[in-house]
Motif scaffolding. Structure first.
Motif, PDB file in Angstrom:
ATOM      1  N   PHE A  32       0.831  -1.218   0.000  1.00 22.38           N
ATOM      2  CA  PHE A  32       0.000   0.000   0.000  1.00 22.38           C
ATOM      3  C   PHE A  32       0.865   1.269   0.000  1.00 22.38           C
ATOM      4  O   PHE A  32       0.393   2.343   0.352  1.00 22.38           O
ATOM      5  N   VAL A 103      -0.531  -7.650  -3.787  1.00 25.65           N
ATOM      6  CA  VAL A 103       0.298  -8.575  -4.564  1.00 25.65           C
ATOM      7  C   VAL A 103       1.502  -7.764  -5.050  1.00 25.65           C
ATOM      8  O   VAL A 103       1.321  -6.667  -5.598  1.00 25.65           O
ATOM      9  N   ARG A 108       2.419  -9.541 -10.066  1.00 27.35           N
ATOM     10  CA  ARG A 108       1.045  -9.135 -10.385  1.00 27.35           C
ATOM     11  C   ARG A 108       0.538  -9.795 -11.664  1.00 27.35           C
ATOM     12  O   ARG A 108       1.315 -10.264 -12.478  1.00 27.35           O
ATOM     13  N   ARG A 109      -0.791  -9.835 -11.770  1.00 23.65           N
ATOM     14  CA  ARG A 109      -1.502 -10.333 -12.954  1.00 23.65           C
ATOM     15  C   ARG A 109      -1.102 -11.765 -13.329  1.00 23.65           C
ATOM     16  O   ARG A 109      -0.958 -12.095 -14.484  1.00 23.65           O
ATOM     17  N   GLY A 111      -2.814 -14.109 -11.402  1.00 22.46           N
ATOM     18  CA  GLY A 111      -3.943 -14.836 -10.823  1.00 22.46           C
ATOM     19  C   GLY A 111      -3.832 -15.075  -9.328  1.00 22.46           C
ATOM     20  O   GLY A 111      -4.601 -15.857  -8.753  1.00 22.46           O
ATOM     21  N   ILE A 112      -2.871 -14.388  -8.653  1.00 21.98           N
ATOM     22  CA  ILE A 112      -2.716 -14.623  -7.207  1.00 21.98           C
ATOM     23  C   ILE A 112      -3.924 -14.075  -6.444  1.00 21.98           C
ATOM     24  O   ILE A 112      -4.500 -14.746  -5.578  1.00 21.98           O
ATOM     25  N   LEU A 113      -4.339 -12.829  -6.772  1.00 19.44           N
ATOM     26  CA  LEU A 113      -5.524 -12.283  -6.109  1.00 19.44           C
ATOM     27  C   LEU A 113      -6.727 -13.191  -6.363  1.00 19.44           C
ATOM     28  O   LEU A 113      -7.482 -13.507  -5.444  1.00 19.44           O
ATOM     29  N   ARG A 114      -6.894 -13.599  -7.619  1.00 21.11           N
ATOM     30  CA  ARG A 114      -8.067 -14.432  -7.935  1.00 21.11           C
ATOM     31  C   ARG A 114      -8.082 -15.687  -7.059  1.00 21.11           C
ATOM     32  O   ARG A 114      -9.109 -16.032  -6.498  1.00 21.11           O
ATOM     33  N   VAL A 136     -12.223  -0.570  -0.705  1.00 19.09           N
ATOM     34  CA  VAL A 136     -11.388  -0.756  -1.893  1.00 19.09           C
ATOM     35  C   VAL A 136     -10.487   0.439  -2.171  1.00 19.09           C
ATOM     36  O   VAL A 136     -10.830   1.578  -1.856  1.00 19.09           O
ATOM     37  N   SER A 140     -12.102  -0.777  -9.827  1.00 18.53           N
ATOM     38  CA  SER A 140     -12.146  -1.680 -10.987  1.00 18.53           C
ATOM     39  C   SER A 140     -11.784  -3.124 -10.658  1.00 18.53           C
ATOM     40  O   SER A 140     -11.739  -3.973 -11.537  1.00 18.53           O
TER      41      SER A 140
HETATM   42  C1  LIG Z   1      -4.944  -5.204  -6.923  1.00 20.33           C
HETATM   43  C2  LIG Z   1      -3.987  -6.366  -6.802  1.00 20.33           C
HETATM   44  C3  LIG Z   1      -4.170  -7.017  -5.432  1.00 20.33           C
HETATM   45  C4  LIG Z   1      -4.265  -7.363  -7.905  1.00 20.33           C
HETATM   46  O1  LIG Z   1      -3.561  -8.578  -7.713  1.00 20.33           O
HETATM   47  P1  LIG Z   1      -3.186  -9.594  -8.940  1.00 20.33           P
HETATM   48  O2  LIG Z   1      -2.655 -10.829  -8.336  1.00 20.33           O
HETATM   49  O3  LIG Z   1      -2.342  -8.854  -9.904  1.00 20.33           O
HETATM   50  O4  LIG Z   1      -4.609  -9.879  -9.589  1.00 20.33           O
HETATM   51  P2  LIG Z   1      -4.975 -11.171 -10.483  1.00 20.33           P
HETATM   52  O5  LIG Z   1      -3.828 -11.492 -11.386  1.00 20.33           O
HETATM   53  O6  LIG Z   1      -5.473 -12.277  -9.638  1.00 20.33           O
HETATM   54  O7  LIG Z   1      -6.144 -10.573 -11.321  1.00 20.33           O
HETATM   55  C5  LIG Z   1      -7.497 -11.040 -11.251  1.00 20.33           C
HETATM   56  C6  LIG Z   1      -8.291 -10.210 -12.200  1.00 20.33           C
HETATM   57  O8  LIG Z   1      -8.363  -8.859 -11.696  1.00 20.33           O
HETATM   58  C7  LIG Z   1      -7.871  -7.942 -12.672  1.00 20.33           C
HETATM   59  N1  LIG Z   1      -7.202  -6.870 -11.934  1.00 20.33           N
HETATM   60  C8  LIG Z   1      -6.257  -7.031 -11.003  1.00 20.33           C
HETATM   61  N2  LIG Z   1      -5.896  -5.838 -10.504  1.00 20.33           N
HETATM   62  C9  LIG Z   1      -6.623  -4.916 -11.145  1.00 20.33           C
HETATM   63  C10 LIG Z   1      -6.691  -3.511 -11.067  1.00 20.33           C
HETATM   64  N3  LIG Z   1      -5.906  -2.825 -10.231  1.00 20.33           N
HETATM   65  N4  LIG Z   1      -7.555  -2.867 -11.877  1.00 20.33           N
HETATM   66  C11 LIG Z   1      -8.342  -3.572 -12.731  1.00 20.33           C
HETATM   67  N5  LIG Z   1      -8.326  -4.919 -12.838  1.00 20.33           N
HETATM   68  C12 LIG Z   1      -7.458  -5.570 -12.056  1.00 20.33           C
HETATM   69  C13 LIG Z   1      -6.960  -8.761 -13.546  1.00 20.33           C
HETATM   70  O9  LIG Z   1      -6.823  -8.171 -14.820  1.00 20.33           O
HETATM   71  C14 LIG Z   1      -7.684 -10.086 -13.579  1.00 20.33           C
HETATM   72  O10 LIG Z   1      -8.766  -9.968 -14.483  1.00 20.33           O
HETATM   73  P3  LIG Z   1      -9.482 -11.241 -15.158  1.00 20.33           P
HETATM   74  O11 LIG Z   1      -9.003 -12.463 -14.458  1.00 20.33           O
HETATM   75  O12 LIG Z   1     -10.927 -10.973 -14.954  1.00 20.33           O
HETATM   76  O13 LIG Z   1      -9.042 -11.178 -16.573  1.00 20.33           O
HETATM   77  C15 LIG Z   1      -2.523  -5.881  -6.909  1.00 20.33           C
HETATM   78  O14 LIG Z   1      -2.369  -5.212  -8.123  1.00 20.33           O
HETATM   79  C16 LIG Z   1      -2.074  -4.911  -5.812  1.00 20.33           C
HETATM   80  O15 LIG Z   1      -1.514  -5.353  -4.829  1.00 20.33           O
HETATM   81  N6  LIG Z   1      -2.293  -3.584  -5.930  1.00 20.33           N
HETATM   82  C17 LIG Z   1      -1.862  -2.584  -4.936  1.00 20.33           C
HETATM   83  C18 LIG Z   1      -2.595  -2.709  -3.609  1.00 20.33           C
HETATM   84  C19 LIG Z   1      -4.089  -2.674  -3.797  1.00 20.33           C
HETATM   85  O16 LIG Z   1      -4.618  -1.816  -4.475  1.00 20.33           O
HETATM   86  N7  LIG Z   1      -4.782  -3.614  -3.177  1.00 20.33           N
HETATM   87  C20 LIG Z   1      -6.212  -3.675  -3.229  1.00 20.33           C
HETATM   88  C21 LIG Z   1      -6.694  -3.189  -1.921  1.00 20.33           C
HETATM   89  S1  LIG Z   1      -8.397  -3.004  -1.833  1.00 20.33           S
END
Ligand SMILES: CC(C)(COP(=O)(O)OP(=O)(O)OC[C@H]1O[C@@H](n2cnc3c(N)ncnc32)[C@H](O)[C@@H]1OP(=O)(O)O)[C@@H](O)C(=O)NCCC(=O)NCCS
Length: 433
Positions: A32, A103, A108-109, A111-114, A136, A140
């Motif tokens: 963050f 993540v 990133r991207r 599928g770890i969040l998923r 959030v 998005s």
């Molecule tokens: C947001 C975050 C957790 C995403 O993690 P990630 O592991 O890259 O996400 P995934 O690869 O599992 O993506 C899952 C889906 O979400 C989408 N996605 C991920 N982050 C996104 C974002 N910031 N904006 C839009 N779409 C996003 C991916 O494109 C993917 O889409 P699909 O499977 O429908 O095609 C990461 O980018 C992060 O740590 N960001 C900074 C901290 C933050 O904002 N955390 C959220 C707190 S509420």
């Protein structure tokens, strides 16, 4: 994903720093864009997570070697814990609360969040939690998982000139209310905070029950320099004639150099609108202060209607303060409020399949009885998991969803649903997690 190790753990060590949890906190702070936390700050985070019974997920990439941080810290963090959400006055439900989602950019991207989210929502459904909630950083990300905005808050600036410019009739109402506002030392705020939270939480759709950290902040123990004690916090309680606390506020003075000088409200909570008004009135009665600011105001705030010049209140920004995901349709539909009497069938589509199905909703005496009903019928409305999430909390009204085609059906059944579905006040969440 195979090379990654997913670990789940709780924060158990009561007196010593748990090294794995401490590294989880460091990784989360970095995700963050926060500061490298010192030991005291890590201690507070551990205390908070221990108090709320958090389950932490850390994802580790064992293929990495020093100097990569990834050799030590998790590449992804995810926190979940049990809480409670109110959907209608007097009706609260267990909620699956999610926080600390990060993540690392290197991972990133992929599928770890998923994966973390899917597994967490699976656990929530297995545990019988009917709704999940989070706050959030970006709008998005979470719609694809069935989450949708459930409550909003706004930032307001209120001009004060020798006090709040209340209408004469409103001032009379306040004066005859028997309410009084007293200044309290923050260290004495815990019991007042807790009493007000009980009534606010039970009365307010969208309310998430307050957390351990909120109590630390309202008492000035946390929230100052580097997260430690706050030395310039002011606290106020609004009391009924018999001394019962009906509301409280905390605020800080912005500084002598500001023009106008401001009192920045850091917390304000009241279940009773008159108590809320009494707090505003008292905050506006500080000499040398020309403006009050508050970032957690209701979007249906009554204050501008109390002012002789409604433009004394300016709204600066509106933000979503809570998103929810429905996990059990009958439980959430039965927990919200209705008006009148009638029956309709609701079909819900869900790309994740968690709540796909159809139900009959029988409304009588302000409450609904809901049962599965697979037989197609003309009195059916259809919607999707995301829209349902915003409908159940009242963030979106049926007329708005229907106008956008997000709630569909014959005009007769849509009219019935609009009449049955009551939202007396806008949902409000006063808990950040
Ligand atoms: C947001 C975050 C957790 C995403 O993690 P990630 O592991 O890259 O996400 P995934 O690869 O599992 O993506 C899952 C889906 O979400 C989408 N996605 C991920 N982050 C996104 C974002 N910031 N904006 C839009 N779409 C996003 C991916 O494109 C993917 O889409 P699909 O499977 O429908 O095609 C990461 O980018 C992060 O740590 N960001 C900074 C901290 C933050 O904002 N955390 C959220 C707190 S509420």
């Amino acid at each position: 994903m195979e090379e990654l190790r997913f670990e789940r753990f709780t924060v158990d060590a009561a007196d010593d720093l748990d090294a794995r949890a401490a590294d989880w906190i460091r990784a989360c702070e970095q995700g963050f864009y926060g500061q490298d936390p010192d030991e005291a700050s890590i201690g507070r985070s551990l205390e908070s997570k221990r108090a709320r019974g958090s389950v932490l997920t850390g994802v580790y990439d064992d293929a990495q070697a020093p100097p990569s941080l990834t050799a030590v810290w998790p590449v992804a963090t995810f926190e979940e814990f049990a809480g409670e959400i109110t959907l209608a006055p007097g009706r609260s439900l267990p909620a699956h609360l999610i926080s600390g989602v990060t993540v690392r950019a290197t991972h990133r991207r992929r599928g770890i969040l998923r994966r973390m989210m899917t597994e967490s929502l699976d656990r929530a459904q297995q545990a019988g939690r009917p709704i999940a909630a989070l706050t959030v950083s970006e709008g998005s990300i979470y719609g694809r998982f069935g989450f949708s905005p459930a409550a909003f808050a706004q930032t307001v600036r209120v001009a004060v000139r020798d006090g709040l410019g209340l209408r004469a009739d409103v001032r009379r109402t306040l004066e005859s209310s028997g309410l009084r506002v007293v200044a309290v030392h923050p260290r004495d705020m815990e019991a007042i905070h807790d009493a007000v939270v009980v009534s606010f939480h039970s009365a307010t759709p969208g309310s998430i029950d307050r957390l351990y950290g909120d109590r630390q902040r309202v008492t000035g123990r946390w929230g100052g320099d580097e997260g430690g004690p706050v030395k310039d916090l002011r606290a106020y309680a609004c009391l009924a004639g018999d001394g019962t606390p009906l509301g409280f506020a905390t605020a800080k003075f912005s500084g002598w150099k500001d023009d106008p000088r401001r009192l920045e409200i850091t917390d304000l909570m009241a279940a009773d609108p008159k108590a809320e008004l009494a707090l505003w009135e008292h905050l506006g009665a500080h000499d040398l202060v020309g403006e009050l600011t508050w970032g957690g105001a209701r979007t249906d705030d009554a204050l501008s209607w109390a002012l002789a010049n409604p433009r004394d209140l300016r709204t600066e920004k509106r933000t979503d303060s809570l998103w929810v995901r429905v996990l059990d349709v009958p439980a959430v539909l039965e927990a919200r409020s209705y008006a009148g009497q009638g029956t309709f069938r609701i079909e819900v589509s869900d790309p994740q399949g968690r709540i796909e199905g159809a139900w009959r909703v029988d409304v009588a005496d302000g409450a609904a009885a809901v049962r599965a009903d697979e037989a197609p019928a003309p009195d059916t409305v259809s919607t999707d998991a995301e829209t349902l999430a915003s409908l159940v909390t009242g963030a979106i009204e049926p007329w708005q969803a229907a106008g956008l085609g997000r709630l569909r059906g014959d005009e007769t059944v849509l009219e019935l649903v609009r009449a049955l579905w009551t939202n007396e006040v806008r949902p409000l969440s006063a808990t950040f997690f």
